[in-house]
Enzyme design. Structure first.
Site: not given
Ligand code: MG
Length: 457
Positions: A101, A243, A247
């Site tokens: 992430s 990011d 997402d």
């Protein structure tokens, strides 16, 4: 039995914690569970973000799956929400995303997905953990080893988003958007999506590069200082930054101002709830009361959960929610993808902007104003016990509380949340009110109770 998964998947430093052997075992454990559940020729969608360790880990994970007799659809580099979308789209029996992430480049991780694309359910996660630690894997006979098929999903994913917004209205206004995808997976989708929607697009940090050479992939104000200046200097209508796994999407207005995630979430939620004539909004205890205001004016209900995108997604599915999100710029459109989707959020924002005829800053400033203060304290000892002690102290003083996640003391015009970090020896204190003085007052109360709780624990 050891614990493998955090709030959503497992993460660590590549080749230290997250080694090829580790990924191989996760693949074999997940494949074993799918086989034992009695699925016929299970198929798993596998994809990754742009991290340097991504190919190595993906190949290991795929080998583990194949060894159990599962088939794999390899979708290559794609945003996490695109991989979630593809898992559902291909009617697969599960999915796996290799990503860390927003973490720094040396990290990587693995998220496992349900057939509908949502993160794996708690119960199934526990079964995968058990097989992983016992190394009790199903191995297919040599002629029943799985096969791999490659699919490109970025175009159909972009097309699926395009079909969900009013492209004509966006084309008419032709917003000028500057995009910063942090050299991550969004580099393959967001600039192209915006062009397809009829925006004028300038992109920065949009060559996929797992070293993340330009900035830390966490899209917070500190990491976006340069980008904020670029948006203003170019005279764009707004900027959007993602990011590493795309997402999340955070926005910059035409003046170069960083917009807090719960304000753009409120903007999107307002539009979606108005279109649906109400419904259920799901968010966490750490999100602004602004979402209650937006829900109220659209005759919608609000449900507040523990912090975590997967927890919000699960609640949306279970309670048939309309829209969900978090304060960090993650918005979930449950009838599209059961997880945060930065590209879908950006498309919706572009539509809202085009329809309004207003400037981006005006749209944001029209929302009710709240003042928020965030701080943290380093603590020794059992931080969860300390937070529970804060609740006991608050109770003896007659405060109204919500203990869904941490201790939240609620006032008519604001709140203070005292919450233990899931990973660090830190307790976070977060207050919100209609005025700055009140926000300070509530923060002080939270700190005072915390000091007492630490002193008496
Ligand atoms: Mg992310």
């Amino acid at each position: 039995m050891g614990k493998l998964f955090g709030t959503f998947g497992v993460r660590g430093i590549a080749n230290e914690k997250i080694t090829p052997k580790f990924a191989l075992k996760i693949g074999a454990a997940f494949g074993t569970v799918l086989k034992r559940e009695g699925r016929e020729n299970p198929t798993v969608v596998v994809g990754r973000d742009t991290r340097v360790s991504g190919v190595m880990l993906k190949n290991a994970l795929i080998s583990g799956l194949l060894s159990t007799g599962c088939n794999v659809i390899d979708v290559g580099v794609a945003p996490t929400p695109a991989i979630q979308w593809a898992t559902d789209h291909f009617n697969a029996d599960g999915g796996a995303v290799i990503t860390a992430s927003h973490n720094p480049p040396e990290y990587n991780g693995i998220k496992l997905l349900e057939p509908n694309g949502m993160g794996l359910k708690k119960e199934r996660e526990a079964v995968v953990e058990e097989v992983f630690f016992k190394e009790d894997f199903e191995r297919a006979r040599w002629d029943e080893i799985g096969e791999v098929r490659e699919e490109r999903i970025t175009k159909p994913y972009i097309e699926a988003i395009r079909a969900r917004v009013d492209v004509e209205v966006i084309k008419k206004r032709r917003p000028f958007v500057v995009v910063d995808t942090s050299n991550g997976a969004g580099s393959l989708t967001l600039p192209y999506l915006l062009r397809e929607l009829g925006c004028k697009v300038v992109s920065v940090n949009a060559h996929p590069d797992g070293h993340f050479p330009a900035r830390n992939p966490e899209p917070n104000e500190e990491n976006l200082r340069e980008f904020m200046e670029i948006v203003k200097a170019l005279g764009a209508d707004f900027g959007v930054a993602q990011d590493g796994d795309a997402d999340r999407a955070v926005f910059i207005d035409e003046n170069g101002r960083f917009i807090q995630g719960d304000r753009t979430f409120a903007l999107v939620a307002d539009a979606v709830l108005r279109e649906r004539g109400g419904g259920l909004l799901v968010t966490t205890v750490a999100t602004s009361n602004l979402l209650d205001d937006v829900a109220r004016r659209n005759n919608a209900r609000v449900m507040r959960t523990k912090v975590g995108d997967l927890i919000v997604a699960r609640a949306l599915l279970e309670h048939n929610g309309t829209i969900g999100g978090e304060e960090n710029g993650g918005v979930i459109f449950p009838d599209f993808v059961l997880g945060r989707d930065g590209a879908m959020t950006t498309a919706k924002i572009a539509e809202i902007f085009a329809k309004s005829g207003k400037r981006f800053s005006e749209l944001i400033d029209e929302l009710p104003r709240y003042y928020q203060i965030k701080t943290k304290r380093h603590v020794e000892g059992d931080r969860h016990a300390i937070v529970r002690r804060v609740a006991e102290l608050a109770k003896t003083r007659g405060y109204t509380m919500d203990t869904t996640d941490g201790t939240k003391i609620i006032f008519p015009d604001g709140w203070v949340l005292v919450r233990a970090s899931g990973t660090e020896p830190i307790i976070r204190i977060f207050s919100e009110a209609k005025s700055e003085e009140k926000a300070k007052e509530y923060l002080e109360l939270g700190l005072k109770l915390l000091d007492e709780a630490v002193g008496s624990s």
